[in-house]
Write an enzyme that holds these catalytic residues in place. Structure first.
Site, PDB file in Angstrom:
ATOM      1  N   PRO A  63      36.329  19.274  49.972  1.00 27.45           N
ATOM      2  CA  PRO A  63      35.678  20.114  50.974  1.00 27.45           C
ATOM      3  C   PRO A  63      35.477  21.546  50.463  1.00 27.45           C
ATOM      4  O   PRO A  63      36.310  22.067  49.728  1.00 27.45           O
ATOM      5  CB  PRO A  63      36.677  20.088  52.133  1.00 27.45           C
ATOM      6  N   HIS A  64      34.371  22.140  50.853  1.00 30.43           N
ATOM      7  CA  HIS A  64      34.124  23.536  50.478  1.00 30.43           C
ATOM      8  C   HIS A  64      33.060  24.120  51.384  1.00 30.43           C
ATOM      9  O   HIS A  64      32.495  23.415  52.220  1.00 30.43           O
ATOM     10  CB  HIS A  64      33.713  23.637  49.008  1.00 30.43           C
ATOM     11  N   ALA A  65      32.793  25.433  51.221  1.00 32.43           N
ATOM     12  CA  ALA A  65      31.703  26.073  51.947  1.00 32.43           C
ATOM     13  C   ALA A  65      30.878  26.839  50.917  1.00 32.43           C
ATOM     14  O   ALA A  65      30.889  26.485  49.731  1.00 32.43           O
ATOM     15  CB  ALA A  65      32.256  26.968  53.046  1.00 32.43           C
TER      16      ALA A  65
END
Lengths: 146, 89
Positions: A63-65
């Site tokens: 997960p990341h942004a």
């Protein structure tokens, strides 16, 4: 660059769902000063909006942004889940290893993803990490391959 | 030179990992290709011969003129090499 140092690893986390697991991965990044706190919420927002495509291979999520959501330093954390959690991915669920990514856009970003890819391209690496009992053991598995 | 895109939701992390492994697989099989990673919305308006992406993202690229190739495990070089051999001319 902050890549899977002791502070960035939780060897045994009990998550009841995907969002809790992502939140923990983001909190490790924030505690190590890799990202601002707002980045954690952005990671969860991205999961809600874009779905679980970041479950990259069986048992492994990344997960990341976006860099502009508050990344201070290219960074990777690891949350090893006590029991596997469903992320809603067709082929790669359930997830046991959650690698939180503080994504930047520079050379360090490329370098940190190369390190992670080198590690996870090794077929046995994921299972070795899942079976590891302590942070020290996890760090040994990582260092062996980098 | 073939134009190849690797696509994910944000175009930052996942698609870059896939780009590294697809580039490797193409090079190992003797293909000359320009591989670029991008996000879903940008990909929709970009020209390409081939798009490598996840099952989930592929659903949104059905209308694209490029041949869309689904990769289930981004860290499985055997799967990626097989996909290259079966799909890339």
């Amino acid at each position: 660059m902050k890549f899977l140092t002791e502070k960035l690893i939780d060897a045994e986390f009990d998550a009841s769902d995907a969002e809790e697991a992502i939140h923990r991965a983001g909190t490790l990044l924030a505690n190590a000063d890799g990202v601002e706190h707002q980045y954690i919420e952005a990671m969860i927002r991205s999961y809600r909006e874009n779905g679980s495509y970041f479950v990259l291979s069986p048992k492994i999520a990344l997960p990341h942004a976006r860099p502009e959501d508050g990344v201070k330093d290219a960074s990777v954390s690891l949350v090893k889940l006590k029991s596997p959690v469903e992320f809603g991915h067709k082929t790669n669920d359930p997830v046991s290893l959650v690698f939180g990514l503080g994504a930047t856009s520079g050379d360090e970003h490329l370098e940190i993803l190369q390190k992670l890819t080198r590690l996870l391209n090794e077929k046995e690496a994921a299972d070795e990490l899942i079976n590891a009992k302590s942070i020290d053991e996890i760090i040994n598995i990582i260092e062996k391959r980098n | 030179m073939k134009k190849v895109l690797t696509v994910c939701g944000l175009g930052q992390g996942t698609s870059l990992i896939l780009k590294m492994n697809v580039e490797q697989a193409l090079a190992d099989n003797g293909y000359q290709a320009d591989v670029e990673n991008t996000d879903l919305s940008a990909a929709s308006s970009m020209n390409a011969d081939y798009i490598f992406t996840s099952n989930e993202i592929a659903e949104s690229l059905k209308e694209h003129t490029a041949k869309v190739i689904i990769i289930n495990s981004f860290f499985d070089m055997e799967e990626i090499i097989e996909a290259v051999q079966q799909n890339v001319d």
